[in-house]
Structure formats: structure tokens, C-alpha cells
Design an enzyme around this catalytic site. Structure first.
Site: not given
Ligand code: 2OP
Length: 223
Positions: A12, A14, A43, A119-120
Site C-alpha cells: 500500500d 499512503y 486522512r 494504491s487508491n
Molecule cells: C492507499 O495508498 C489510501 O492508503 C491508501 O491506497
């Protein structure tokens, strides 16, 4: 419990590789005593918007949601100068990596593992942060949910990894500090490791992590 380490390590971004509170850290003196509260609300709202929109069958890119969440946080915490918005967003675009991120990626690469991030984050912000943090050359893939227009923890999103690496879920060790993301990854069939930096209580008992690690430095010991 021993850590099983399939060949592909997906992180991941973030909160796991990138420190989401590094933006406020760069403006802490000007932000004042409620700086940390503002960052936490920022956040929380950013994530909430991603989940609620996905549940409703809609998509707005993560950078836009990040800006909207900051607007909300600044409105809720009036002691923080709204004039910091531009600087906070610029800092978020080029977030610092956690100090243990690059050594962990390098250690895995040295052992022959493939690495990537899922990641989102929207493609531009993800590239901006990964480049700024100096992680690009140690990641074989930087995958954004944006191609699917839906956010983690939808299973289709984790499928981007198996599609990219032409592998099965059991070939993947997924590493996240977000317990909800560990839930989604485990449900998809990845071997998920939870990086519990903040020593949070466990959740989602149906979808436990394969192992809980205090930080990314422990990954270097995996074989
Ligand atoms: C991501 O990086 C939102 O932390 C999450 O996908």
C-alpha cells in the site's frame, strides 16, 4: 509464526510507504496546537469519501477527494490558518516516505523479489510522491485504482496485481499499515502483513493478517 514470503511483494502507498502526516509536519509551526487533529481529520475524511462513493457506485479521483477532505478539515478546525491549504496540498503531492521504506524495498529486491505498490491514489499524485520519495527505481510496478474507477477494498482492485504480474493471489505478499486494506487483501487471497506502526487494536477478525510487524524494517529479515 513464521512469515511465508511468496515472490511478489506489493505495498500500500499512503500510510505504509508514504507518511500521510508528513505534509502537516512541514507546516507544524504555522498550523499551531491543533495541527495533528487537522491531519487526522484530513486522512479520515479522505478515506471515508473513497469508501462512501464506491459503495454508492460512483468515483471521484483520490486527488480531488484529498483536496475536499482538507477543505473539510480546515472548516472543522478553524484555529488552523486556511491560507496553509496550498502548501499542505503541495506537500501531500510530494510526501516523504517513511525512513524504513527504501531499505525494505532494496532488501527485498536484493533477494530477488518483485515489488510494487497498489494504491487508491490517482496516477499523478502517486507518481509525484513515489518519485519525490526516491522509491521509483525499487518498484517494479506502481498501480493505481484509477483504471477501474473504484477504490480498495473492492476485490477488483486487488486483481490489478495478479493481472499485472500474471500470477495467482497466493503468489503475493501484500503489505499495508491500513487494517481495512489488510482485510481486503486477505479476502482476495493475498498473504497480507499488517504494519502496525501505531500499535492499534486488531479488527476484522474474519480476515486476519498473516503476521503483524511493528514497521517495515522487519521485512528485511524475511527470506
Ligand atoms: C492507499 O495508498 C489510501 O492508503 C491508501 O491506497
Amino acid at each position: 509464526m513464521s512469515v511465508i514470503s511468496p515472490p511478489i511483494f506489493i505495498f500500500d502507498a499512503y500510510g505504509t510507504l508514504l507518511d500521510v502526516h508528513a505534509a502537516i509536519a512541514r507546516c507544524r509551526a504555522e498550523a499551531g496546537p491543533e495541527a495533528d487533529r487537522l491531519s487526522a481529520i484530513w486522512r479520515t475524511k479522505q478515506l471515508e469519501y473513497s469508501w462512501t462513493l464506491t459503495l454508492a457506485g460512483h468515483y471521484v479521483d483520490f486527488w480531488t477527494l484529498t483536496e475536499r477532505a482538507l477543505d473539510y478539515a480546515l472548516a472543522l478546525v478553524p484555529s488552523v490558518d486556511k491560507g496553509l491549504k496550498t502548501r499542505l496540498l503541495e506537500a501531500y503531492f510530494k510526501l516523504d516516505a517513511f525512513p524504513d521504506a527504501l531499505p525494505a524495498l532494496r532488501a527485498l529486491k536484493a533477494k530477488g523479489h518483485k515489488t510494487g505498490t497498489l494504491s487508491n491514489g490517482s496516477p499523478d499524485m502517486l507518481k509525484g510522491a513515489v518519485d519525490a520519495a526516491g522509491l521509483t527505481s525499487d518498484l517494479d510496478a506502481v498501480l493505481s485504482v484509477d483504471v477501474l474507477k473504484m477504490f480498495k477494498p473492492r476485490p477488483e482492485v486487488y486483481g490489478l496485481v495478479t493481472e499485472c504480474f500474471k500470477c495467482t493471489p497466493s503468489d503475493v505478499t501484500f503489505v499495508s499499515s491500513n487494517r481495512w486494506d489488510v482485510m481486503g487483501a486477505t479476502a482476495f487471497g493475498f498473504r497480507a502483513l499488517w504494519i502496525n506502526r501505531a500499535k492499534m487494536p486488531d479488527e476484522y477478525p474474519e480476515f486476519p493478517p498473516k503476521q503483524v510487524l511493528a514497521d517495515l524494517s522487519a521485512l528485511a529479515a524475511l527470506s
